[in-house]
Write a protein that holds these residues in place. Structure first.
Motif: not given
Length: 296
Positions: A94-99, A137-140
């Protein structure tokens, strides 16, 4: 018509550098080979992508459109390869993005406790690609800041936080415990390359209470560039309190702004996302932040 991804990657490299020789070096191919591949792509598409002269290379209108579209296509292709390989190896990810400024540790730990079989990967996203990273789709799933292009996304608010003015250490207002936006009326405000109009308006507090727009300062792309420009006296900026806390510098001062809108942090994913891990992570994020807010 099928588009060759290799030619698309070659095009993206030239579009970024606007220089065939530098792009060829970065791609580890000969310049004549690169030029032939770009010509072949132009022939396949039936348009010219670059305006070439002895002095410079620039994008045509068609090239400008393809540069924007190719970023999403190439990212989606990379994501598909990554997911296929992960599925083939039996590893669930699971790829999680964050700012910037958002801490994801508590949500990741809560999710991992319920799903030890899923590997969580983390990726920093910027304000200019937070929606694109989700859609291609780079992050889920991602922790994002509003405003964001909402089409195609499901967005769940988590919390709001104040913003601070980012000033050089020797600024006339640096010793204040708080300022009003009118105190900064004559200051140039840094702008953001690639930002949507909505983000730029929010980030620069534009318009001001009197209806005027602030003077525009240099354009930046990353938070590091923002801090360098502020420290140099090129302009001021505004940051969420949490982001300011992560980027302390002796030549920068952060002063709370008492009368501008708060910034909202949300957790977002693609609409219709039916994968269990995504929805479980959203529930973990909402539950964790609700718990933290109750304790506070």
């Amino acid at each position: 018509m099928d588009v060759d991804l290799r030619k698309l990657r070659y095009f993206a490299a030239v579009a970024e550098d606007l220089h065939f020789s530098r792009a060829a070096e970065r791609l580890f191919i000969a310049q004549p080979v690169l030029s032939r591949q770009i010509r072949a792509l132009e022939h396949e598409l039936g348009v010219e992508l670059f305006i070439r002269s002895s002095r410079q290379v620039s994008l045509t209108d068609a090239g400008t459109v393809l540069r924007a579209e190719s970023a999403a296509l190439l990212a989606a292709a990379d994501t598909a390869v990554r997911r296929v390989r992960a599925a083939g190896s039996g590893v669930r990810t699971l790829t999680v993005g964050f700012i910037a400024g958002v801490t994801v540790t508590t949500a990741v730990r809560a999710f991992a406790a319920e799903h030890p079989e899923v590997t969580v990967e983390l990726r920093r996203v910027e304000r200019y690609d937070q929606a694109e990273a989700l859609m291609d789709g780079s992050v889920d799933v991602a922790f994002v800041r509003l405003p964001i292009t909402e089409r195609g996304l499901a967005i769940v608010p988590l919390y709001a936080e104040p913003r601070v003015a980012v000033l050089p250490a020797g600024h006339r207002l640096a010793d204040r415990t708080g300022v009003s936006i009118t105190d900064l009326a004559d200051e140039p405000v840094l702008t953001h390359r690639g930002a949507t109009a909505a983000w730029e308006a929010f980030a620069g507090v534009d318009p001001r209470p009197d209806g005027r727009s602030p003077r525009r300062g240099p354009a930046i792309r990353t938070i590091d560039e923002k801090l360098e420009h502020v420290a140099a006296g090129s302009g001021v900026a505004f940051l969420p309190e949490s982001a300011a806390a992560q980027f302390r510098r002796p030549d920068i001062t952060y002063v709370p702004v008492t009368d501008i809108p708060l910034t909202w942090v949300c957790v977002a994913h693609r609409e219709g996302e039916a994968r269990g891990p995504v929805l479980d992570f959203v529930r973990a994020a909402v539950g964790r932040h609700t718990s933290d807010a109750s304790r506070a």
